[in-house]
Design a protein around this motif. Structure first.
Motif, mmCIF file in Angstrom:
data_model
loop_
_atom_site.group_PDB
_atom_site.id
_atom_site.type_symbol
_atom_site.label_atom_id
_atom_site.label_comp_id
_atom_site.label_asym_id
_atom_site.label_seq_id
_atom_site.Cartn_x
_atom_site.Cartn_y
_atom_site.Cartn_z
ATOM 1 N N ALA A 110 0.813 -1.331 -0.072
ATOM 2 C CA ALA A 110 0.041 0.116 -0.184
ATOM 3 C C ALA A 110 0.911 1.184 -0.013
ATOM 4 N N THR A 111 1.953 1.225 0.860
ATOM 5 C CA THR A 111 3.089 2.504 0.740
ATOM 6 C C THR A 111 3.672 2.615 -0.606
ATOM 7 N N ARG A 112 3.969 1.281 -0.964
ATOM 8 C CA ARG A 112 4.513 1.624 -2.646
ATOM 9 C C ARG A 112 3.688 2.176 -3.541
ATOM 10 N N TYR A 113 2.440 1.883 -3.460
ATOM 11 C CA TYR A 113 1.096 2.341 -4.416
ATOM 12 C C TYR A 113 1.067 3.804 -3.888
ATOM 13 N N LEU A 114 0.843 4.088 -2.590
ATOM 14 C CA LEU A 114 0.461 5.649 -2.164
ATOM 15 C C LEU A 114 1.836 6.544 -2.899
ATOM 16 N N GLU A 115 3.068 5.997 -2.755
ATOM 17 C CA GLU A 115 3.920 6.874 -2.959
ATOM 18 C C GLU A 115 4.440 7.009 -4.497
ATOM 19 N N GLY A 116 3.908 6.103 -5.137
ATOM 20 C CA GLY A 116 4.096 5.978 -6.653
ATOM 21 C C GLY A 116 5.227 5.126 -7.084
ATOM 22 N N THR A 117 5.706 4.220 -6.135
ATOM 23 C CA THR A 117 6.689 3.259 -6.635
ATOM 24 C C THR A 117 6.217 2.157 -7.513
ATOM 25 N N ASP A 118 5.020 1.795 -7.165
ATOM 26 C CA ASP A 118 4.449 0.728 -7.885
ATOM 27 C C ASP A 118 3.156 1.278 -8.748
ATOM 28 N N GLU A 119 2.907 0.665 -9.831
ATOM 29 C CA GLU A 119 1.658 0.774 -10.380
ATOM 30 C C GLU A 119 0.487 -0.002 -9.593
ATOM 31 N N ALA A 120 -0.742 0.581 -10.047
ATOM 32 C CA ALA A 120 -1.755 -0.237 -9.174
ATOM 33 C C ALA A 120 -2.002 -1.660 -9.328
ATOM 34 N N SER A 121 -1.629 -2.066 -10.487
ATOM 35 C CA SER A 121 -1.761 -3.327 -10.903
ATOM 36 C C SER A 121 -0.885 -4.394 -9.915
ATOM 37 N N VAL A 122 0.147 -3.779 -9.218
ATOM 38 C CA VAL A 122 1.066 -4.519 -8.301
ATOM 39 C C VAL A 122 0.222 -4.669 -6.771
ATOM 40 N N LEU A 123 -0.443 -3.624 -6.434
ATOM 41 C CA LEU A 123 -1.158 -3.641 -5.228
ATOM 42 C C LEU A 123 -2.560 -4.586 -5.647
ATOM 43 N N GLN A 124 -3.247 -4.504 -6.677
ATOM 44 C CA GLN A 124 -4.087 -5.204 -7.180
ATOM 45 C C GLN A 124 -4.067 -6.890 -6.737
ATOM 46 N N GLU A 125 -2.798 -6.998 -7.283
ATOM 47 C CA GLU A 125 -2.462 -8.558 -7.327
ATOM 48 C C GLU A 125 -2.182 -8.999 -5.916
ATOM 49 N N GLN A 126 -1.430 -8.124 -4.961
ATOM 50 C CA GLN A 126 -1.417 -8.370 -3.657
ATOM 51 C C GLN A 126 -2.460 -8.492 -2.912
ATOM 52 N N VAL A 127 -3.459 -7.440 -3.069
ATOM 53 C CA VAL A 127 -4.740 -7.687 -2.382
ATOM 54 C C VAL A 127 -5.357 -9.139 -2.440
ATOM 55 N N LYS A 128 -5.511 -9.184 -3.693
ATOM 56 C CA LYS A 128 -5.938 -10.654 -4.039
ATOM 57 C C LYS A 128 -5.284 -11.730 -3.366
ATOM 58 N N LEU A 129 -4.011 -11.749 -3.449
ATOM 59 C CA LEU A 129 -3.323 -13.219 -2.780
ATOM 60 C C LEU A 129 -3.513 -12.792 -1.075
ATOM 61 N N LEU A 130 -3.502 -11.602 -0.614
ATOM 62 C CA LEU A 130 -3.596 -11.622 0.824
ATOM 63 C C LEU A 130 -5.115 -11.991 1.348
ATOM 64 N N SER A 131 -5.922 -11.679 0.714
ATOM 65 C CA SER A 131 -7.300 -12.156 1.068
ATOM 66 C C SER A 131 -7.580 -13.477 0.891
ATOM 67 N N VAL A 132 -6.769 -14.235 -0.002
ATOM 68 C CA VAL A 132 -6.898 -15.764 0.021
ATOM 69 C C VAL A 132 -6.177 -16.094 1.233
ATOM 70 N N ASP A 133 -5.009 -15.629 1.567
ATOM 71 C CA ASP A 133 -4.289 -16.002 2.502
ATOM 72 C C ASP A 133 -5.094 -16.017 3.817
#
Length: 362
Positions: free
Chosen positions: A296-319
């Motif tokens: 989330a920090t990497r997304y908020l500070e512009g380090t990553d594109e939204a697609s990276v956080l999208q993928e992580q949210v999906k994986l973490l919710s499954v976990d």
């Protein structure tokens, strides 16, 4: 330090001239870029730190590795190769550039995702590392905060920011509303229990042990050859080490066997107090929330594109859903392997706590 260096043969020839050779880029990695260096019969690993430019963090990591490199261990760890001036790292651009370092090459293979035969050896290696790190004094203060200091570690992720991100997600995340709500509940639940963790035994921990940060023997994939990537090593709750690993086994194709093998190997080398065992489910949840705040920090500070956080949210919710299902079995196995089976009250109480802290999608 020299200006304008790039991760090319020129960098090696100018900074580590005795290692001058062919570079080939290694795939993977969120935080660093890695190159293999071939110099005749010799090999090394060039690492470029991509996500931070904090000299203190890297110097602490290298100080720990140098201490470990002088110990007799049943596995290997990366050992920095000094520059001719005696440094372990070099800045690529004067004043503001990324840092690079060279490590001795370690023979071994990265385990395939479906492999599980190495988990008992992994447990032994992790338990041995915990015992050794308890006695390591690197001579520098750690820079990374303990996992439970979420607010200080991720200042951009205030309670208000996380609430807005999860409950009123921006356009790129709107289709993940259910998953974000689950992560928000996990975040709220874990923040209520952080103060309790401060009283547990502390020591140096690796903090990020998983299948991607180890090598197995090429001729016998059941044996761990090396533990890698000590970038996030810091002083923390010592029970965080196995909690991170166990949280990474959620959803493994042979999860129960992997957990059993890991706990058996770890318990041969390390024993916990009853309070530490009780804290394991909360620590596993903390790991998942920490990963969410990291991306989330990497997304908020512009380090990553939204697609990276999208993928992580999906994986973490499954976990998180898997954690709510698997916690009971994990705790039962851990108690048995730690030889605390008679303490049935620990399991009963902890399962009750797990229901409180670990949310699931209704």
């Amino acid at each position: 330090m020299r200006e304008g260096h790039k991760p090319t043969d020129t960098l090696i020839s100018q900074i580590w001239p005795e290692w001058n050779g062919k570079l080939s880029k290694r795939s993977g990695g969120w935080n660093n870029t890695t190159y293999f260096v071939e110099n005749g019969a010799r090999r090394a690993v060039l690492r470029i730190y991509d996500t931070h430019r904090d000299r203190g963090k890297i110097e602490f990591e290298h100080a720990v590795l140098q201490k470990l490199g002088g110990r007799s261990l049943p596995f290997q760890v990366p050992v920095p190769i000094l520059t001719p001036t005696g440094e372990t790292l070099v800045q690529l651009e004067e004043g503001a550039g990324k840092f690079a370092c060279l490590f001795q090459y370690i023979d071994g293979d990265s385990p395939a995702e479906e492999e599980s035969g190495y988990f008992e050896s992994f447990g032994e290696a992790a338990g041995t590392l915990s015992r050794v790190l308890a006695g390591v004094s690197p001579g520098l203060a750690p820079v990374y905060r303990p996992y439970y200091e979420l607010r200080r570690a991720y200042p951009l992720c205030t309670g208000e920011v996380i609430r807005e991100l999860c409950l009123n997600p921006p356009v790129p995340l709107t289709e993940l509303g259910q998953e974000l709500q689950l992560l928000y509940r996990a975040h709220e639940n874990i923040t209520a229990s952080l103060a309790e963790l401060e009283g547990l035994p502390h020591q140096l921990v690796h903090g990020d042990l998983n299948a991607s940060n180890l090598l197995v023997e090429t001729k016998d994939h059941r044996q761990v050859a090396a533990l890698l990537d000590f970038e996030f090593c810091t002083s923390d709750v010592r029970a965080m080490e196995p909690a991170v690993i166990l949280s990474g086994l959620l959803g493994h194709t042979d999860e129960k066997t992997a957990v059993r093998d890991f706990c058996r190997g770890f318990s041969r080398r390390f024993r916990f107090t009853a309070a530490e065992i009780k804290a394991i489910p909360v620590l596993m949840l903390l790991r998942k929330v920490d990963v969410f705040l990291h991306f989330a920090t990497r997304y908020l500070e512009g380090t990553d594109e939204a697609s990276v956080l999208q993928e992580q949210v999906k994986l973490l919710s499954v976990d998180l859903n898997q954690l709510s299902v698997s916690t009971g079995a994990i705790m039962q196995i851990l108690l048995e392997e730690q030889n605390t089976r008679a303490q049935t009250g620990i399991l009963t109480e902890q399962l009750s706590n797990a229901e409180q802290y670990i949310p699931g999608i209704d």
